[in-house]
Design an enzyme around this catalytic site. Structure first.
Site, short mmCIF file in Angstrom:
data_model
loop_
_atom_site.label_atom_id
_atom_site.label_comp_id
_atom_site.label_asym_id
_atom_site.label_seq_id
_atom_site.Cartn_x
_atom_site.Cartn_y
_atom_site.Cartn_z
N THR A 117 -8.48 -3.36 -0.48
CA THR A 117 -9.06 -4.65 -0.82
C THR A 117 -10.09 -5.08 0.22
O THR A 117 -11.19 -5.50 -0.11
CB THR A 117 -7.95 -5.73 -0.94
OG1 THR A 117 -7.12 -5.35 -2.04
CG2 THR A 117 -8.51 -7.11 -1.19
N ASP A 172 2.55 14.72 2.12
CA ASP A 172 1.52 15.68 2.54
C ASP A 172 0.84 15.27 3.85
O ASP A 172 0.39 16.13 4.62
CB ASP A 172 0.45 15.84 1.44
CG ASP A 172 -0.13 14.49 1.01
OD1 ASP A 172 0.64 13.63 0.55
OD2 ASP A 172 -1.36 14.29 1.17
N GLN A 184 2.03 -6.01 -3.25
CA GLN A 184 2.48 -6.14 -1.85
C GLN A 184 3.76 -5.33 -1.65
O GLN A 184 4.00 -4.38 -2.39
CB GLN A 184 2.69 -7.62 -1.48
CG GLN A 184 1.40 -8.42 -1.34
CD GLN A 184 0.80 -8.86 -2.67
OE1 GLN A 184 1.46 -9.48 -3.48
NE2 GLN A 184 -0.46 -8.55 -2.89
N GLY A 198 -4.58 -4.26 -3.84
CA GLY A 198 -5.58 -3.22 -4.12
C GLY A 198 -4.79 -1.98 -4.47
O GLY A 198 -4.15 -1.39 -3.60
N HIS A 199 -4.76 -1.62 -5.73
CA HIS A 199 -3.96 -0.48 -6.20
C HIS A 199 -4.87 0.65 -6.63
O HIS A 199 -5.69 0.49 -7.53
CB HIS A 199 -3.05 -0.93 -7.36
CG HIS A 199 -2.03 -1.96 -6.95
ND1 HIS A 199 -1.11 -2.49 -7.81
CD2 HIS A 199 -1.78 -2.53 -5.74
CE1 HIS A 199 -0.34 -3.35 -7.15
NE2 HIS A 199 -0.74 -3.40 -5.89
N ASP A 215 0.81 -1.23 0.00
CA ASP A 215 0.00 0.00 0.00
C ASP A 215 0.84 1.27 0.00
O ASP A 215 0.43 2.32 0.53
CB ASP A 215 -0.97 0.02 1.20
CG ASP A 215 -1.86 -1.21 1.22
OD1 ASP A 215 -2.22 -1.69 0.13
OD2 ASP A 215 -2.18 -1.69 2.32
N LYS A 232 1.74 2.13 -5.12
CA LYS A 232 2.19 1.55 -6.39
C LYS A 232 1.23 1.89 -7.53
O LYS A 232 1.65 2.24 -8.63
CB LYS A 232 2.34 0.03 -6.25
CG LYS A 232 3.41 -0.38 -5.25
CD LYS A 232 3.45 -1.88 -5.03
CE LYS A 232 2.24 -2.43 -4.33
NZ LYS A 232 2.11 -2.06 -2.91
P1 GDP Z 1 -0.80 0.40 -3.48
O1 GDP Z 1 -1.40 -0.89 -3.01
O2 GDP Z 1 0.68 0.44 -3.27
O3 GDP Z 1 -1.17 0.73 -4.90
O4 GDP Z 1 -1.41 1.52 -2.56
P2 GDP Z 1 -2.98 1.70 -2.16
O5 GDP Z 1 -3.70 2.19 -3.35
O6 GDP Z 1 -3.47 0.47 -1.50
O7 GDP Z 1 -2.87 2.80 -1.04
C1 GDP Z 1 -2.30 4.05 -1.27
C2 GDP Z 1 -3.36 5.13 -0.98
O8 GDP Z 1 -2.72 6.38 -0.87
C3 GDP Z 1 -4.39 5.27 -2.08
O9 GDP Z 1 -5.60 5.63 -1.48
C4 GDP Z 1 -3.84 6.42 -2.93
O10 GDP Z 1 -4.84 7.11 -3.63
C5 GDP Z 1 -3.22 7.28 -1.87
N1 GDP Z 1 -2.04 8.07 -2.26
C6 GDP Z 1 -1.02 7.74 -3.10
N2 GDP Z 1 -0.07 8.71 -3.10
C7 GDP Z 1 -0.48 9.66 -2.25
C8 GDP Z 1 0.08 10.89 -1.77
O11 GDP Z 1 1.19 11.30 -2.13
N3 GDP Z 1 -0.65 11.60 -0.86
C9 GDP Z 1 -1.86 11.18 -0.41
N4 GDP Z 1 -2.52 11.93 0.47
N5 GDP Z 1 -2.43 10.02 -0.83
C10 GDP Z 1 -1.74 9.28 -1.72
P1 IMO Z 2 -0.91 -4.16 -2.28
O1 IMO Z 2 -0.44 -4.71 -3.61
C1 IMO Z 2 -1.01 -4.63 2.05
C2 IMO Z 2 -1.04 -8.73 3.61
C3 IMO Z 2 -2.30 -9.17 4.33
C4 IMO Z 2 -1.71 -10.13 5.33
C5 IMO Z 2 -0.60 -10.82 4.54
C6 IMO Z 2 -1.00 -12.14 3.92
O2 IMO Z 2 -2.20 -3.45 -2.33
O3 IMO Z 2 0.19 -3.40 -1.61
P2 IMO Z 2 -2.51 -12.81 1.83
O4 IMO Z 2 -3.96 -12.57 1.56
O5 IMO Z 2 -1.60 -12.25 0.80
O6 IMO Z 2 -2.21 -14.23 2.13
O7 IMO Z 2 -2.22 -12.01 3.22
O8 IMO Z 2 -0.26 -9.91 3.51
N1 IMO Z 2 -1.25 -8.21 2.23
C7 IMO Z 2 -1.20 -6.91 1.91
N2 IMO Z 2 -1.03 -5.82 2.70
N3 IMO Z 2 -1.10 -4.50 0.72
C8 IMO Z 2 -1.24 -5.58 -0.09
O9 IMO Z 2 -1.22 -5.50 -1.43
C9 IMO Z 2 -1.33 -6.86 0.51
N4 IMO Z 2 -1.49 -8.11 0.04
C10 IMO Z 2 -1.42 -8.92 1.10
O10 IMO Z 2 -2.95 -8.09 4.93
O11 IMO Z 2 -1.09 -9.42 6.38
MG MG Z 3 -2.92 -1.60 -1.79
#
Ligand code: GDP
Ligand code: IMO
Ligand code: MG
Length: 437
Positions: free
Chosen positions: A305, A338, A229, A44-45, A17, A20
């Site tokens: 997710t 931020d 991840q 969940g991206h 998270d 990415k």
């Molecule tokens: P990912 O799994 O690595 O793609 O990350 P996620 O989408 O799960 O979580 C990142 C969250 O931070 C999302 O809600 C993005 O919209 C948000 N986000 C990404 N970059 C920034 C940033 O620079 N500032 C803020 N406030 N939110 C951001």
């Molecule tokens: P993105 O790509 C954050 C975590 C789960 C749990 C562990 C194992 O959005 O960054 P699993 O279902 O993979 O067997 O769970 O890994 N986990 C994540 N945490 N971001 C993710 O993906 C994750 N994918 C799995 O919360 O701790």
């Molecule tokens: Mg994510």
């Protein structure tokens, strides 16, 4: 212009998270091909474009750019129902329109209903000792891959053969579910009907993606590999057993996408300016107080997710330094700076102590890591909003100092700086697709 592959990988350096989705979407504007190569719909991206939010679970985050071919490599585990639902939603928006806009590896393993049932039942059984998985069947699907009892996209392309294999495997899985986990047996007829239906719809997309990527790279196309991840969730190098079931570093690009290791040219590692984790496991810099709550609220830290609240804490240089080393990271994409606005003082974790002694690196045993005490350095915060800044010079001096110190601690420069969820809230300090040097 120097010769060589025009390839970039974007990988998470913390516990997932990191942002990415946002960075991959941004870089996809100049990519001919965008590839997912490991994980599944545990990912969940989030992409925010013109204020509209899209969350990708399986389809690469390049899908909002029409010129980019999206590829799901053989290292990904695919839930066919989830994939088709995502494809349908994108197509309803006019995306992934042309034939060949999404290619799926014939080698990718399929997440089957019993994988989800086993994942969830085991977590219930573990109770307080749960891993906190996403319940999407990821672990059991990778287990079957290694045990050589998995079913792949190639199998799904042959309905008769697939039906026979699924019937045999399901008999075993049902025995396991019933006897070991006290779960209901799953019905074969309903399962096969849905899967064959998915198979018919997916058939035109299922190809040899490894050969496709090789040809694209040799032809000088720009290819972006999208990690899922984060490094500390890696099954080998993460906080085992509180990890996911795949390799998440740049080393996984080769096997997962089916390309040679030296076909990967550049690695961008993504990190938040603080740290989050969702699920169980050690997290030395976690803040279980009002400040942690503030980061969660300001950062919108709820799982993309599962919707679970993410655990929040200070930036941990010990974590990111290890991830940078393991993945050969060239530059950091630093996100969510931020969110730190208004917090004063700020802290950076610069070392660990275990049982009163300073230690090098991250302990291999989760219990030891749980007992680690972080060593902090304090820096002054800033109060001015930075979400509209377009250059580093526009940032408050304290924010510049924070970023500079972080760079020093992790040993690589920040090449991309993100100050908001939107595409435009990004400073491209060094362009990863610039291969002139
Ligand atoms: P990912 O799994 O690595 O793609 O990350 P996620 O989408 O799960 O979580 C990142 C969250 O931070 C999302 O809600 C993005 O919209 C948000 N986000 C990404 N970059 C920034 C940033 O620079 N500032 C803020 N406030 N939110 C951001
Ligand atoms: P993105 O790509 C954050 C975590 C789960 C749990 C562990 C194992 O959005 O960054 P699993 O279902 O993979 O067997 O769970 O890994 N986990 C994540 N945490 N971001 C993710 O993906 C994750 N994918 C799995 O919360 O701790
Ligand atoms: Mg994510």
């Amino acid at each position: 212009m120097s010769r060589g592959p025009k390839t970039v990988a974007v990988i998470g350096l913390q516990w997932g998270d990191e942002g990415k989705g946002k960075i991959v979407d941004l870089l996809s504007g100049r990519a001919d091909v965008v590839v997912r190569y490991q994980g599944g719909n545990n990912a969940g991206h989030t992409l925010v474009v013109d204020g509209r939010q899209t969350v990708m679970h399986l389809v690469p985050s390049g899908a909002l750019h029409a010129q980019a071919v999206c590829v799901i490599g053989g290292g990904v585990v695919i839930d066919p129902t989830v994939l088709l639902q995502e494809v349908d939603e994108l197509r309803a928006r006019g995306l992934l329109a042309g034939a060949g806009s999404l290619l799926v590896s014939q080698e990718a393993h399929i997440i089957l209903p019993y994988h989800k049932a086993i994942d969830q039942a085991r977590e219930r059984k573990r109770g307080k000792g749960m891993i906190g998985t996403t319940g999407r069947g990821i672990g059991p699907a990778y287990e079957d891959k290694s045990a050589r009892t998995g079913l792949r996209m190639a199998d799904l392309s042959r309905p008769e053969h697939f039906t026979k294999r699924l019937r045999e495997i399901l008999a075993d899985k049902n025995d396991y579910l019933h006897a070991m986990l006290a779960e209901e047996r799953l019905d074969f007829e309903a399962m096969i009907r849905e899967l064959l239906d998915c198979g018919r719809r997916l058939a035109p997309m299922i190809v040899d993606t490894s050969s496709f990527l090789d040809a694209a790279i040799r032809a000088g196309k720009t290819v972006l590999f999208e990690g899922a991840q984060g490094a500390l969730l890696d099954v080998d190098h993460g906080t085992y057993p509180f990890v996911t079931s795949s390799n998440t570093g740049s080393g996984a690009v080769a096997n997962g996408a089916g390309v040679a290791p030296r076909q990967l040219r550049r690695v961008v590692g993504i990190s938040k300016a603080y740290t989050t984790r969702v699920g169980s496991g050690p997290f030395p810099t976690e803040l279980n107080d009002a400040l942690g709550e503030r980061l969660r609220k300001e950062g919108g830290e709820y799982g993309a997710t599962t919707g679970r609240p993410r655990r929040c804490g200070w930036f941990d240089a010990m974590v990111v330094r290890k991830s940078v080393r393991l993945s050969g990271v060239d530059a950091i994409a630093l996100t969510k700076l931020d969110v730190l606005t208004g917090i004063d003082p700020l802290r950076l974790c610069v070392g660990y102590r275990l049982a009163g002694q300073a230690i090098e690196g991250i302990p291999a045993l989760a219990d030891d890591y749980e007992a680690v005490e972080p060593v902090y350095e304090e820096l002054a915060g800033w109060s001015e909003s930075i979400t509209a800044a377009t250059s580093v010079e526009q940032l408050p001096a304290a924010a510049r100092r924070y970023v500079a110190r972080l760079e020093e601690l992790v040993g690589v420069p920040v090449g991309i700086l993100s100050t908001g969820p939107g595409r435009d809230q990004t400073m491209m300090l060094s362009d990863p697709f610039d291969f002139s040097s």
